[in-house]
Every structure is written in C-alpha cells, then in structure tokens.
Design a protein around this motif. Sequence first.
Motif, PDB file in Angstrom:
ATOM      1  N   TRP A  47      98.040  22.126  41.360  1.00  0.00           N
ATOM      2  CA  TRP A  47      96.592  21.954  41.524  1.00  0.00           C
ATOM      3  C   TRP A  47      95.892  23.297  41.395  1.00  0.00           C
ATOM      4  O   TRP A  47      96.467  24.335  41.738  1.00  0.00           O
ATOM      5  N   LEU A  51      91.347  24.099  44.959  1.00  0.00           N
ATOM      6  CA  LEU A  51      91.490  22.794  45.608  1.00  0.00           C
ATOM      7  C   LEU A  51      92.661  22.730  46.595  1.00  0.00           C
ATOM      8  O   LEU A  51      92.739  21.784  47.380  1.00  0.00           O
ATOM      9  N   ARG A  52      93.539  23.700  46.553  1.00  0.00           N
ATOM     10  CA  ARG A  52      94.749  23.616  47.383  1.00  0.00           C
ATOM     11  C   ARG A  52      94.451  23.482  48.878  1.00  0.00           C
ATOM     12  O   ARG A  52      95.137  22.708  49.562  1.00  0.00           O
ATOM     13  N   PRO A  53      93.453  24.199  49.417  1.00  0.00           N
ATOM     14  CA  PRO A  53      93.174  24.040  50.855  1.00  0.00           C
ATOM     15  C   PRO A  53      92.719  22.631  51.231  1.00  0.00           C
ATOM     16  O   PRO A  53      92.790  22.243  52.395  1.00  0.00           O
ATOM     17  N   ALA A  54      92.243  21.864  50.233  1.00  0.00           N
ATOM     18  CA  ALA A  54      91.711  20.523  50.515  1.00  0.00           C
ATOM     19  C   ALA A  54      92.740  19.409  50.340  1.00  0.00           C
ATOM     20  O   ALA A  54      92.436  18.241  50.592  1.00  0.00           O
ATOM     21  N   ARG A  56      95.151  18.238  51.949  1.00  0.00           N
ATOM     22  CA  ARG A  56      95.520  17.403  53.104  1.00  0.00           C
ATOM     23  C   ARG A  56      94.295  16.779  53.774  1.00  0.00           C
ATOM     24  O   ARG A  56      94.386  16.278  54.881  1.00  0.00           O
ATOM     25  N   THR A  57      93.157  16.836  53.095  1.00  0.00           N
ATOM     26  CA  THR A  57      91.936  16.328  53.725  1.00  0.00           C
ATOM     27  C   THR A  57      91.610  14.917  53.270  1.00  0.00           C
ATOM     28  O   THR A  57      91.935  14.514  52.153  1.00  0.00           O
ATOM     29  N   ARG A  58      90.949  14.175  54.152  1.00  0.00           N
ATOM     30  CA  ARG A  58      90.512  12.821  53.797  1.00  0.00           C
ATOM     31  C   ARG A  58      89.441  12.863  52.713  1.00  0.00           C
ATOM     32  O   ARG A  58      89.318  11.940  51.916  1.00  0.00           O
ATOM     33  N   GLY A  59      88.659  13.949  52.723  1.00  0.00           N
ATOM     34  CA  GLY A  59      87.590  14.067  51.731  1.00  0.00           C
ATOM     35  C   GLY A  59      88.111  14.074  50.312  1.00  0.00           C
ATOM     36  O   GLY A  59      87.597  13.356  49.441  1.00  0.00           O
ATOM     37  N   LEU A  60      89.150  14.863  50.057  1.00  0.00           N
ATOM     38  CA  LEU A  60      89.710  14.913  48.704  1.00  0.00           C
ATOM     39  C   LEU A  60      90.378  13.590  48.348  1.00  0.00           C
ATOM     40  O   LEU A  60      90.265  13.109  47.218  1.00  0.00           O
ATOM     41  N   GLU A  63      87.666  11.336  47.269  1.00  0.00           N
ATOM     42  CA  GLU A  63      87.156  11.707  45.951  1.00  0.00           C
ATOM     43  C   GLU A  63      88.111  11.262  44.843  1.00  0.00           C
ATOM     44  O   GLU A  63      87.688  10.788  43.793  1.00  0.00           O
ATOM     45  N   ASP A  92      90.999  20.538  37.275  1.00  0.00           N
ATOM     46  CA  ASP A  92      91.071  19.602  38.407  1.00  0.00           C
ATOM     47  C   ASP A  92      91.313  18.180  37.919  1.00  0.00           C
ATOM     48  O   ASP A  92      92.078  17.426  38.524  1.00  0.00           O
TER      49      ASP A  92
END
Length: 205
Positions: A47, A51-54, A56-60, A63, A92
């Motif tokens: 990736w 974007l790597r910090p995201a 594990r997020t529900r937001g990504l 999306e 991305d």
Amino acid sequence: TFHAFCYALLRAEQSPTDFANPIRLPSAPEHDATIAEALAGVDAETWPAVLRPALRTRGLAAELRSLIASARALGMDDADLAEVAGRVDRADWKSAARFFDEVTAVAALANTIDHTDLIFAVVNALKDPEVRDRWRAKLALVVVDEYQDTDPLQVELLRALAGDGRDLVVVGDPYQSIYGFRGADVRGIVDFPEQFATSGPAPRI
C-alpha cells in the motif's frame, strides 16, 4: 427487487451439489467485518506509505467497501479497476484492486456474495446465450418500479433480460433520484428511450 430476482436465478442455475449448500447474502455488518478482517491481514508494503497508518481503521474499510461497490455498479472487476488505476496513475487504486481480488476470493471460500457481486454474477451468467434465452423464455413481461434509482449494472441486467424490443415497462421519476451515493445513475431513466430503442426510441408516457 433486482437482488431477489438475481438470487433466485443464481440458485436455479446452480448444480444439484452446489444447490445443497446455499450461497449466502451476508448482512451489512458481516460484510464490513469481512472487509476489516481481510484488511487486517494485508501486507502494508503493498500500500502507498500515506495509507499505511489507516490500514487498521474502520474508516478505510468503509471507503474500500464503497469503492468496490461503486466499481461493481459500473460492471467492473478487480482487473478493470487496476487498469483504470494504471491509466490515471493512482497507486491507492492499484492497491485497492489487489484487495478487491482478495475480498472476492475470501467470499468465494465462505460461499457468500454481497448485493453488488450478486448482480455482477448474474450479468455474467446471462452472457451465455443458452442461459439468457432460457430466462427470457420465462418472462413474458418485465416491469420495474423506481427506475430512477437503477445503476449501470442493473441497466445491463435489464438489457440482457428484456432488450431487443421485448415487453418491458419501467416506472420512475428522474426528479426523485436520491440514491446517487449508492451508485444509482439518473441517466438510466433519462436515456431509457435510446437504450431500449428498436425501430425508434422506446415510447415514454
């Protein structure tokens, strides 16, 4: 609904062995959980760094679910998304295309299918002339309500089932099109007379 019809068609076209193990439509929370779980297992190096910090997020996860659903609504698969990503140089989207392929493989193993994949699968099944002719023979008349809320993939499905001047009635109002955020495209109803033309534009009342 389009989805209920597609599920019935898919089940009817399954082999007796496959029919004994019904394909399942997961709920929205189940689908979100599947995407989040698959995302948790990806190689971060595939990736873009931004974007790597995201990952594990529900937001990504939300999306990506939206992107995949939008691609499906346009009749696209992971290869199509990768081709577009390469054309517009979006790293991305290239990563998302690989993820799209992984999610589809996970769903196949679990014998599940989401709502957009369901219609995509039936559109592909109807490309077989034998399957298409068999289902056309079952349908003397096709009637669709709320046609302003269809997406391009649903229009493609309808053309396979009832194109070429077959008996078809759609009802809708372009001024009530409110589901663009789900992939609905008001051009479906606006362009209906030309999309379903025979010797001339389809009549509109």
